[in-house]
Design a protein around this motif. Structure first.
Motif, PDB file in Angstrom:
ATOM      1  N   GLY A 189       0.836  -1.192   0.000  1.00  0.00           N
ATOM      2  CA  GLY A 189       0.000   0.000   0.000  1.00  0.00           C
ATOM      3  C   GLY A 189       0.874   1.246   0.000  1.00  0.00           C
ATOM      4  O   GLY A 189       2.102   1.164   0.015  1.00  0.00           O
ATOM      5  N   ALA A 190       0.225   2.415  -0.007  1.00  0.00           N
ATOM      6  CA  ALA A 190       0.962   3.687  -0.102  1.00  0.00           C
ATOM      7  C   ALA A 190       1.863   3.925   1.101  1.00  0.00           C
ATOM      8  O   ALA A 190       2.925   4.531   0.983  1.00  0.00           O
ATOM      9  N   ASP A 222      -5.003   2.657   3.310  1.00  0.00           N
ATOM     10  CA  ASP A 222      -3.828   3.046   2.524  1.00  0.00           C
ATOM     11  C   ASP A 222      -2.576   2.321   3.010  1.00  0.00           C
ATOM     12  O   ASP A 222      -1.476   2.571   2.516  1.00  0.00           O
ATOM     13  N   LYS A 239      -6.257   2.933   7.637  1.00  0.00           N
ATOM     14  CA  LYS A 239      -6.106   4.218   6.964  1.00  0.00           C
ATOM     15  C   LYS A 239      -5.159   4.997   7.858  1.00  0.00           C
ATOM     16  O   LYS A 239      -5.556   5.523   8.897  1.00  0.00           O
TER      17      LYS A 239
END
Ligand code: MD3
Ligand code: FE
Length: 217
Positions: free
Chosen positions: A69-70, A119, A215
């Protein structure tokens, strides 16, 4: 028999009584996709390998970790944080596989968080004896966002406490395919994993893997 959507909804209520509002235990939700999930997990680890991070106190973690993920969770001599680059490879973390994102969003929706868009996905790998001592997850920006946790492979005993380290803990046995969602008042509760027992699982061999979707940013 394949669990249905209705089965998972039905299971939330007794767990909420046990662990408090905002939580859901979706037993076996990840089982239908286990082959795809393990394939995606090994593809992530081929790009950003599992490593034993060293905490600011100088302790090597018994759990090996990687991320996709980011953002990825990291610890080192400087602290605990989310980073967009893998410090081992110098590049970005691998993209979050679609099967991961779909499962995390399905679980969050079943638990009452239909807008959850993670994320960060931290992937923990436990070998026999590996454990996570009681801690809170506080490195994320918004504690109103839930955390979705997916357990794969060898069984574990999950410890779930309260908002103070000294609060009493309950022990919850967790098996392959179980998905847990932690939100609302449970979001900042202390939790941990007892030392893993030796064993062998058809999907993961001698390991337990846990995916936590957050998140973070
Ligand atoms: C309860 N991982 O990575 S996931 C972690 O199985 C972590 O690897 C454990 O704790 C594992 O931080 C447990 C379940 C979990 C995750 C976050 C929580 C439970 C939680 C946040 C609040 C309350
Ligand atoms: Fe945690």
């Amino acid at each position: 028999m394949t669990p249905t959507l209705f089965d998972h909804l039905e299971q939330q209520e007794p767990l909420s009584k046990e662990l408090g509002p905002g939580t859901a235990l979706l037993r076996g939700l990840a089982q239908d996709h286990e082959a795809l999930i393990m394939e995606a997990l090994f593809a992530v680890a081929a790009e950003s390998p599992f490593r034993h991070m060293v905490t600011p106190g100088g302790f090597r973690m018994s759990v090996a970790m990687t991320n996709c993920g980011a953002l990825g969770w990291v610890t080192d001599s400087k602290g605990y944080r989310y980073a967009s680059m893998d410090p081992e490879t110098g590049g970005p973390w691998p993209a979050m596989p679609k099967v991961f994102m779909d499962l995390a969003q399905q679980a969050a929706t079943l638990a009452g968080y239909p807008t959850f868009i993670p994320d960060a996905c931290l992937i923990n790998r436990y070998e026999p004896g590996a454990r996570l001592t009681l801690h809170q997850d506080k490195n994320e920006n918004d504690f109103a966002e839930p955390i979705v946790s997916v357990s794969l492979g060898l069984p574990a005993v999950f410890l779930f406490g309260g908002l103070e380290r000294s609060d009493k803990t309950i022990r919850l046995p967790i098996v392959h395919g179980d998905v847990l969602v932690w939100g609302g008042p449970a979001r900042l509760c202390y939790h941990g994993i007892n030392p893993l027992k030796k064993g062998s699982h058809p999907a993961t061999g001698g390991y337990r893997f846990n995916l936590t979707f957050r998140k973070a940013g």
